[in-house]
Motif scaffolding. Structure first.
Motif, short mmCIF file in Angstrom:
data_model
loop_
_atom_site.label_atom_id
_atom_site.label_comp_id
_atom_site.label_asym_id
_atom_site.label_seq_id
_atom_site.Cartn_x
_atom_site.Cartn_y
_atom_site.Cartn_z
N GLU A 3 0.83 -1.05 0.05
CA GLU A 3 0.01 -0.06 0.01
C GLU A 3 1.02 1.34 0.00
OE1 GLU A 3 -3.04 -0.27 3.09
OE2 GLU A 3 -3.80 -2.03 2.33
N VAL A 4 1.68 1.25 0.44
CA VAL A 4 2.84 2.36 0.93
C VAL A 4 3.59 2.71 -0.63
CG1 VAL A 4 4.89 3.48 2.02
CG2 VAL A 4 3.30 2.11 3.30
N ILE A 7 0.87 4.28 -3.03
CA ILE A 7 0.65 5.60 -2.53
C ILE A 7 1.79 6.38 -3.36
CG2 ILE A 7 0.70 7.24 -0.91
CD1 ILE A 7 -1.08 5.29 0.76
N LEU A 11 1.74 9.18 -5.99
CA LEU A 11 2.07 10.33 -5.85
C LEU A 11 3.00 10.74 -7.13
CD1 LEU A 11 3.15 10.41 -2.32
CD2 LEU A 11 1.33 11.46 -3.32
N THR A 138 -12.47 1.02 -3.08
CA THR A 138 -11.05 0.36 -3.14
C THR A 138 -11.10 -1.20 -4.09
OG1 THR A 138 -11.44 -0.88 -1.23
CG2 THR A 138 -10.18 1.17 -1.09
N ASP A 145 -5.59 -3.31 -0.10
CA ASP A 145 -6.73 -2.68 -0.47
C ASP A 145 -6.10 -1.28 -1.38
OD1 ASP A 145 -8.82 -4.34 0.54
OD2 ASP A 145 -8.69 -3.06 2.52
N ASN A 147 -6.53 1.94 -3.62
CA ASN A 147 -7.64 3.04 -4.15
C ASN A 147 -7.99 3.08 -5.51
OD1 ASN A 147 -8.57 5.68 -4.63
ND2 ASN A 147 -7.29 6.66 -2.97
N TYR A 149 -9.60 5.38 -7.37
CA TYR A 149 -8.79 6.59 -8.29
C TYR A 149 -7.60 6.78 -8.68
CZ TYR A 149 -10.16 11.07 -10.10
OH TYR A 149 -10.27 12.16 -10.82
N ARG A 150 -6.82 6.37 -7.55
CA ARG A 150 -5.31 6.59 -7.78
C ARG A 150 -5.23 5.50 -8.87
NH1 ARG A 150 -2.72 9.63 -4.14
NH2 ARG A 150 -4.13 10.45 -2.58
N ASN A 260 8.63 10.46 -1.46
CA ASN A 260 7.76 11.09 -0.65
C ASN A 260 6.84 10.19 0.10
OD1 ASN A 260 5.71 12.78 0.28
ND2 ASN A 260 5.71 14.07 -1.53
N GLY A 261 6.25 9.10 -0.53
CA GLY A 261 5.45 8.28 0.03
C GLY A 261 6.27 7.42 1.19
N ALA A 264 7.02 9.65 4.25
CA ALA A 264 5.69 10.17 4.88
C ALA A 264 5.45 9.01 5.61
CB ALA A 264 4.70 10.62 3.85
N ALA A 265 5.25 7.60 5.13
CA ALA A 265 4.77 6.68 5.88
C ALA A 265 5.56 6.29 7.10
CB ALA A 265 4.83 5.26 4.87
N ASP A 269 4.38 13.79 6.60
CA ASP A 269 3.97 14.33 5.53
C ASP A 269 4.91 15.71 5.09
OD1 ASP A 269 1.25 12.71 5.29
OD2 ASP A 269 2.14 13.40 3.16
N TYR B 205 -0.06 16.05 12.03
CA TYR B 205 -0.45 17.47 10.84
C TYR B 205 0.09 17.48 9.71
CZ TYR B 205 -1.36 18.83 15.71
OH TYR B 205 -1.85 18.89 17.01
N LEU B 206 -0.66 18.09 8.93
CA LEU B 206 -0.31 18.43 7.24
C LEU B 206 -0.19 19.89 7.30
CD1 LEU B 206 -2.16 15.97 5.02
CD2 LEU B 206 0.40 16.05 5.51
N GLU B 212 -2.77 16.37 -0.49
CA GLU B 212 -2.23 15.12 -0.77
C GLU B 212 -2.50 14.09 0.51
OE1 GLU B 212 -1.46 13.30 -3.66
OE2 GLU B 212 -1.80 11.87 -2.12
N SER B 215 -0.65 9.21 2.08
CA SER B 215 0.02 8.74 3.12
C SER B 215 -0.69 8.75 4.60
CB SER B 215 1.47 9.22 3.35
OG SER B 215 2.17 9.44 2.09
N ASN B 218 -3.53 6.27 4.84
CA ASN B 218 -2.98 4.84 4.95
C ASN B 218 -2.64 4.85 6.41
OD1 ASN B 218 -2.23 2.30 3.71
ND2 ASN B 218 -0.23 3.09 3.64
N LYS B 219 -1.79 5.62 7.12
CA LYS B 219 -1.61 5.49 8.51
C LYS B 219 -2.71 5.70 9.28
CE LYS B 219 2.44 8.36 8.90
NZ LYS B 219 3.09 9.61 9.19
N LYS B 221 -5.47 4.06 8.73
CA LYS B 221 -5.95 2.81 8.48
C LYS B 221 -5.22 1.78 9.39
CE LYS B 221 -6.86 0.75 4.11
NZ LYS B 221 -6.69 0.89 2.74
N ASN B 246 -11.94 6.71 -0.48
CA ASN B 246 -11.21 6.00 -1.60
C ASN B 246 -10.24 4.91 -1.10
OD1 ASN B 246 -12.66 7.18 -3.67
ND2 ASN B 246 -11.21 8.91 -3.96
N GLN B 247 -9.90 5.18 0.12
CA GLN B 247 -9.07 4.03 0.59
C GLN B 247 -9.84 3.02 1.31
OE1 GLN B 247 -5.25 4.59 2.34
NE2 GLN B 247 -4.77 6.14 1.03
N GLY B 248 -11.43 3.01 1.41
CA GLY B 248 -12.04 2.11 1.78
C GLY B 248 -12.51 2.27 3.13
#
Lengths: 297, 419
Positions: A3-4, A7, A11, A138, A145, A147, A149-150, A260-261, A264-265, A269, B205-206, B212, B215, B218-219, B221, B246-248
């Motif tokens: 999933e990461v 994403i 991106l 999804t 799972d 996305n 749209y992505r 970035n992904g 961020a994970a 972010d 925070y964003l 965007e 991420s 997903n976190k 989730k 969209n991520q369910g």
């Protein structure tokens, strides 16, 4: 983990979507097109307006937005950009001005709001684009799972990249474009109609931005200022990839997206964004011409 | 008593701290006969104009309604509208212009805390009066600002216990935009969550305006939380709710409980993305009273948009003008200080219900409500206090109705330091 990575890929595909058109206008023509973000915005508004007045969905908006923004691009090239070739900084200022004009035209509903006329779908507010049911939610691959749209954005980006590659590397016009990138004067001397090819190239670049706008409208907010931050990201990708190299843009978008992904994970972010900028700076310092620079003589 | 020019000026400059002397004495020429000027200061251009334009419109609507009904003390209100341009520095300049050049006795304005903080020195130094209509983070005590939006105890003190007891959710994921309002709201939330036997497992925070959310969602989730508390502000809200679906993630299993998401954002994202989520505000467009329905109709007619939505800050922008009008009628003279003294304890039947200005801290009694969003983009009010509750801007630091930190004498900093 999948999933990461997904994403990150997504991106990257969004970055590439915006950068594709820039790679052509900036890479091929040497025009710093600050109005590129506004082309994205116009594409998004085409989606909004076609939804309201034609009752069509996002799929129909893709060709429609391409046509509208390509024509707008053609107009801008004819009226302003044509007179500024070879003057890099002047193109920056002129297209920035155009960007502000386009933004205000949308915000003020082409000036009609002064007369108390309201066009639904325009104006300073946030606009709503409805996304077809198929693209919401999804789907599952290998227990992850993903996305929808992505995934759709990734698909569109791949198709557009292939199409752009085909146009630039497999058609007569593409050959002419590449000749102009190498040396406009020599190309002209060989009988290439530089003015005409440049106009069409600019239109193509703008059209690609319009399609990017359609894709953005489905998951970001549509409002007059939406394009401005995107143009910065687009330039990052193009400069890092190497000006004039399509492959370079594809790779740098992918790399930046994944960085970035992943960051961020692992952290957050805000830090991820800083790391991305750090990477771009490092690459520009180490390889000033970008990852895939054209070898010129 | 002979007053020479220098000491008079001095006392004028010191007037920020005193009540009796005010530089206002200079500006008796401010009023044309039969007219009171007031300042209206919202962003009509720039990113925030999306929301601030509606606050501007609501203010102008209130002014035109008062004028149509005969004005104040027989005088018409003349609005001097300025554009803050979504930029705190411009806000400061325009506020100075309104106070010094136009010599208005009151300015209505601001949406963000950043713009309010930017104009605050102008109003405190000149001892003028500012009416601020937006819900905000509290932690402010000014004699020159009347706050008519909700403070944290009017948005969270009902919300958090309700989430834990009624929804039965105990593990909070707190998410917000990266600036003062979401961070202060998170601070208050954490205190309330712990007090009510819940726990918070993340506080993320964003950037403001970031769209965007891949991420972060997903976190969320993977975090194992059972409720998301959102202090996300502005257009980011739209991208957040869309990515969420969209991520369910679904609001029936893992609801978003928000303090900022209002009718405006719901309309922009498409109601299907928010169906089933919750928001806490003192006002919703869906409040089912005749006075509110009439208000919504009048607003739509005023802005010539039959689909326009109303929301909390908009409603406060509207009713605060009426509170001001009542204060002017009560005040012996039309000066900022006299109006400020007269506004204390003023009451009004606003579209959200009965409101009253607390005499000590100049904040407003409001009725906390919780709504669940429906497919038509309107909130269904599922929990509401019976009556307005007292505003406590320092609730995060231990303020209670019997132990106020912010009083008419100013902020008692000693109480703040104890916590």
């Amino acid at each position: 983990m999948l999933e990461v990575l997904f994403i990150g890929l997504s991106l990257g595909s969004i970055l590439l979507l915006v950068a594709l058109g820039l790679a052509i206008t900036y890479g091929a023509m040497g025009v710093i097109n600050m109005a590129h973000g506004e082309m994205v915005m116009v594409g998004a508004y085409v989606t909004v307006l076609s939804g309201i007045y034609l009752h069509t969905n996002i799929f129909v908006a893709i060709p429609l937005a391409f046509i509208v923004t390509a024509l707008l691009g053609l107009l801008i090239e004819r009226v302003v950009v044509r007179r500024l070739y070879g003057r890099l900084l002047d193109t920056l200022l002129a297209t920035w001005g155009i960007a502000i004009l386009i933004q205000q035209a949308v915000r003020l509903e082409f000036g009609l709001s002064f007369f108390g006329i309201h066009i639904q779908g325009l104006g300073p507010g946030l606009q709503n684009v409805s996304v077809p049911e198929v693209l919401q939610g999804t789907f599952t691959i290998a227990g992850a799972d993903l996305n929808r749209y992505r995934a759709f954005i990734i698909l569109v980006t791949v198709i557009l990249s292939l199409l752009t590659w085909f146009i630039v590397y497999r058609t007569t016009m593409g050959t002419q474009v590449r000749a102009i990138i190498r040396n406009p004067k020599m190309a002209a001397a060989c009988g290439i109609d530089v003015t005409r090819v440049n106009a069409l190239t600019f239109a193509l670049g703008s059209g690609l931005a319009g399609v990017a706008g359609v894709m953005m409208s489905g998951f970001k907010t549509v409002f007059p200022d939406m394009g401005t931050p995107m143009v910065v990201d687009g330039f990052l990708v193009v400069v890092m990839g190497g000006v004039g190299s399509l492959l370079g843009s594809v790779f740098s978008a992918g790399i930046l997206g994944e960085i970035n992904g992943l960051v961020a994970a692992a952290t957050n972010d805000i830090l991820a964004r800083a790391v991305v900028f750090g990477v771009v700076i490092a690459i520009i310092v180490l390889k000033p011409k970008g990852l895939f620079a054209l070898k010129g003589r | 008593m002979a007053v020479d020019r220098r000491s008079f000026l001095k006392s004028g400059l010191l007037a920020g701290g005193t009540v009796i002397t005010s530089p206002w004495v200079f500006s008796t020429g401010a009023r044309a006969a039969g007219e009171i000027k007031v300042g209206v200061l919202f962003s009509l251009t720039g990113g925030l104009s999306i929301i601030e334009k509606s606050l501007h419109d609501a203010t102008m609507m209130a002014i035109s309604e008062i004028n149509a009904a005969g004005g104040v003390k027989g005088m018409k209100i003349a609005a001097v509208a300025e554009d803050g341009a979504s930029d705190p520095k411009t806000y400061n300049e325009k506020a100075s212009k309104l106070v010094i050049q136009d010599k208005v006795p009151t300015v209505f304005g601001s949406y963000t805390s950043a713009s309010r903080k930017a104009v605050l020195p102008v109003f405190e130094k000149r001892n003028n009066l500012y009416f601020y209509p937006t819900y905000y983070e509290g932690f402010e005590c000014s004699k020159n600002v009347v706050y008519t939006g909700a403070v944290p105890n009017q948005q969270l003190s009902n919300f958090i216990p309700w989430i834990i007891k009624t929804l039965g959710k105990k593990k909070f994921f707190i998410v917000g935009s990266n600036y003062i309002y979401p961070r202060e709201m998170a601070k208050v939330s954490k205190i309330l969550i712990e007090k009510n036997g819940g726990e918070w497992i993340a506080d993320e925070y964003l950037e403001l305006g970031h769209s965007e959310w891949g991420s972060m969602v997903n976190k969320i989730k993977g975090s194992g939380c059972d409720v998301v508390l959102s202090n996300v502000v502005g257009d980011s809200v739209v991208a957040f709710y869309r990515e969420y679906k969209n991520q369910g993630l679904t609001h029936d299993k893992l609801p978003i409980c928000a303090t900022v998401t209002s009718e405006i954002e719901i309309a922009a994202m498409g109601a299907e993305y928010a169906v089933g989520s919750y928001t806490s505000f003192p006002y919703f467009q869906a409040i089912d009273t005749d006075i509110n329905k009439a208000f919504v109709d009048r607003y739509r007619a005023f802005v010539k948009d039959p689909k326009a939505v109303t929301h909390h800050a908009l409603e406060s922008s509207y009713f605060q003008v009426f509170l001001w009008k009542q204060a002017v009628e009560k005040a012996a003279e039309i000066t900022p200080v006299a109006i400020r003294e007269a506004v204390k304890g003023q009451e009004f039947d606003a579209p959200n219900g009965h409101v009253k200005i607390e005499a000590e801290n100049l904040h407003t009694y409001l009725t906390p409500r919780i709504a669940q969003w429906l497919p038509d983009g309107q909130g269904k009010i599922i929990d509401a206090y019976k009556e307005p509750i007292m505003p406590l801007p320092y609730v995060a630091y231990g303020e209670t109705p019997t132990n106020l930190f912010c009083t008419s004498k100013g902020l008692e900093t000693s109480k703040l330091n104890k916590t």
